[in-house]
Design an enzyme around this catalytic site. Structure first.
Site, PDB file in Angstrom:
ATOM      1  CB  SER A 186     -29.668 -49.335  24.100  1.00  0.00           C
ATOM      2  OG  SER A 186     -28.611 -49.975  23.443  1.00  0.00           O
ATOM      3  CD  GLU A 313     -30.853 -56.714  26.693  1.00  0.00           C
ATOM      4  OE1 GLU A 313     -31.090 -56.094  25.644  1.00  0.00           O
ATOM      5  OE2 GLU A 313     -31.120 -56.279  27.824  1.00  0.00           O
ATOM      6  CG  HIS A 409     -31.183 -54.380  22.641  1.00  0.00           C
ATOM      7  ND1 HIS A 409     -30.798 -54.110  23.933  1.00  0.00           N
ATOM      8  CD2 HIS A 409     -30.765 -53.311  21.897  1.00  0.00           C
ATOM      9  CE1 HIS A 409     -30.176 -52.942  23.968  1.00  0.00           C
ATOM     10  NE2 HIS A 409     -30.151 -52.434  22.750  1.00  0.00           N
TER      11      HIS A 409
END
Length: 500
Positions: A186, A313, A409
């Site tokens: 990220s 995600e 995610h």
């Protein structure tokens, strides 16, 4: 004795497992407060005797309270520390993997349980995890005054200082300072993309692993506007003196207040949907260009690159309530307008998934906007510039009594670290791991270890003309391909699409 001699002094670790020693909370730079606040990282002070390395150092100022992780306490200052996991030394020089955590440049730390380096160390790596300045302390714009230097991107400069520490000290822990891989997820992965185009980071790492790199960088104008908002929320003038007079707690609280204002105002533009106040600043100095442009021009060509994204995600951000809900076609059209998404792109997603409800179309587009498409472009441009590149997609999901746990995610991180049995992983992966999950984790740990050691993760390098990618799945879950990026629809979209 598990004692190691660093350039600042000796440290004592402990046996994390039968074959691995962990040494925690080692300073790599001075506390970034007082005279060092809003400045480049300064050298750590040496110490005499043997420093205890059995506990993590304090985390950077933030308001987040993450499961199983320490929280920041006002007054904690010695936050620029690293942690090391190393196999019991046998005289060989092992590859080094340095982990930079994510958290929207605002929260997180190296002490999160899912970043425990024991499994990767048992796979033959020296693992180093890093704390760095976050939020305003690390990425807020501070105007210059009276010749005082208040550089942008202080969090990135901290990461550079940590990598220099690794170059100078990893051999003491059995590592090879000439074979360093830096990995992140990220905003941690996006930080590494920035490091690849920064002169100050050149030569400090040989390979890079980017999981779900986040796309936005901000212009100096956006960063300055954010400072004015945060300073106003803190009741301070947006001047060096006014900002220095605000405590770290003041700026954390003020930042949270500004974020909440964006969340409550649907007319506030792109930041309404998932307010991220801080990101690397394209200042032309510490960060000379945005990563997509720099990498396309050959910056970091000498760095082997492994890029991974998940297929779903943004479903995580929706599940934890950190992004705005979009439930109508009108709101979906407004979302596309606020981000400047090219006409026809959202309609293309609708056509590809005609039975999907509006929220799913929104989450698919948003996930590819911020992560999936950006990750693929980084891989493409690095490969076209002549860099060795590998691409992967994490598509593991599980269907159970409580519904489907998606390939969202962060779900790939505990697999790559080999930490799927830890309590903190249960939410991300949907409960206790199965035997197939353990097999997937073993394969992903092996891929990271192989890539860090030799530059070969176990599948062919990326060909930009075909877009070939390794797909991470188990054999006991939903084998559907998920809403993988609809690449052709993004052909007319430029990054960054985030606007103030």
């Amino acid at each position: 004795m598990d004692i190691f001699k660093t350039t600042h002094g000796a440290v004592r670790g402990f046996r994390a497992s039968a074959d691995v020693v962990a040494v925690l909370g080692i300073p790599y730079a001075a506390p970034p407060f007082g005279a060092h606040r809003f400045r480049e990282p300064a050298p750590a002070a040496p110490w005499t005797g043997v420093r205890d390395g059995t506990a993590f150092g304090p985390v950077a100022p933030q308001s987040a309270e993450l499961p199983g992780s320490p929280v920041w306490s006002p007054g904690d200052e010695d936050i620029l520390t690293v942690n090391v996991w190393t196999p019991v030394p046998d005289g060989s020089a092992l590859p080094v993997l340095v982990w930079i955590h994510g958290g929207a440049y605002t929260f997180g730390s190296s002490a999160q349980p899912d970043f425990d380096g024991d499994a990767l160390a048992r796979a033959g790596l020296v693992v180093v995890t890093v704390n760095y300045r976050l939020g305003f302390e690390g990425f807020g714009h501070v105007p210059a005054a009276g010749g005082a230097a208040h550089p942008e991107n202080r969090g990135l400069l901290d990461q550079v200082a940590a990598l220099r520490w690794v170059r100078e000290n990893s051999a003491a822990f059995g590592g090879d300072p000439g074979n360093v891989t830096v990995a992140g997820q990220s905003s941690g992965a996006a930080s590494i993309a920035c490091l690849m185009v920064m002169d100050r980071a050149r030569g400090l790492f040989r390979r890079a692993v980017l999981h779900s790199p986040a796309s936005p960088c901000y212009t100096p104008d956006i960063a300055a506007a954010t400072t004015r908002e945060v300073a106003a929320a803190a009741g301070r003038p947006a001047t060096p003196e006014g900002l220095a007079a605000a405590t770290p707690q003041d700026l954390v609280t003020a930042s949270d207040r500004v974020v909440e204002d964006y969340r409550r105002d649907p007319a506030s533009g792109s930041r309404h949907y998932d307010p991220s106040l801080y990101a690397p600043v394209l200042d032309g100095d510490t960060l000379p260009t945005d990563p997509l442009t720099g990498i396309a021009e050959g910056a970091g060509r000498e760095v082997d690159l492994l890029v991974c994204h998940t297929t779903e995600e943004y479903w995580l951000l929706d599940a934890v309530g950190s992004c705005a809900r979009v439930t109508t076609e009108e709101r979906l059209d407004r979302f596309a307008e606020d981000f400047g998404i090219p006409e026809g792109l959202v309609a293309g997603y609708r056509a590809a998934t005609p039975d999907a409800p509006v929220p799913d179309v929104y989450l698919a587009v948003f996930g590819d906007l911020l992560f999936g498409e950006y990750a693929c472009r980084l891989a493409e441009r690095h490969a076209r510039a002549g860099g060795r590149t590998f691409l992967a997609r994490f598509d593991r999901r599980r269907t159970g009594p409580e519904g489907t746990v998606r390939a969202w995610h962060c779900a790939d991180v505990p697999f790559a670290f080999g930490n799927i049995d830890k309590d903190c992983a249960a939410f991300l992966i949907g409960g206790a791991p199965t035997s197939a999950d353990h097999d997937l984790a073993d394969r992903m740990v092996g891929a990271w270890a192989g890539f860090a050691a030799t530059g070969e993760p176990g599948w062919p390098s990326f060909d930009a003309s075909t877009g070939q990618a390794e797909v991470w799945r188990t054999d006991d879950g939903d084998e559907g391909d998920g809403p993988a990026p609809l690449r052709t629809l993004w052909a007319g979209a430029d990054f960054p699409l985030l606007r103030p």
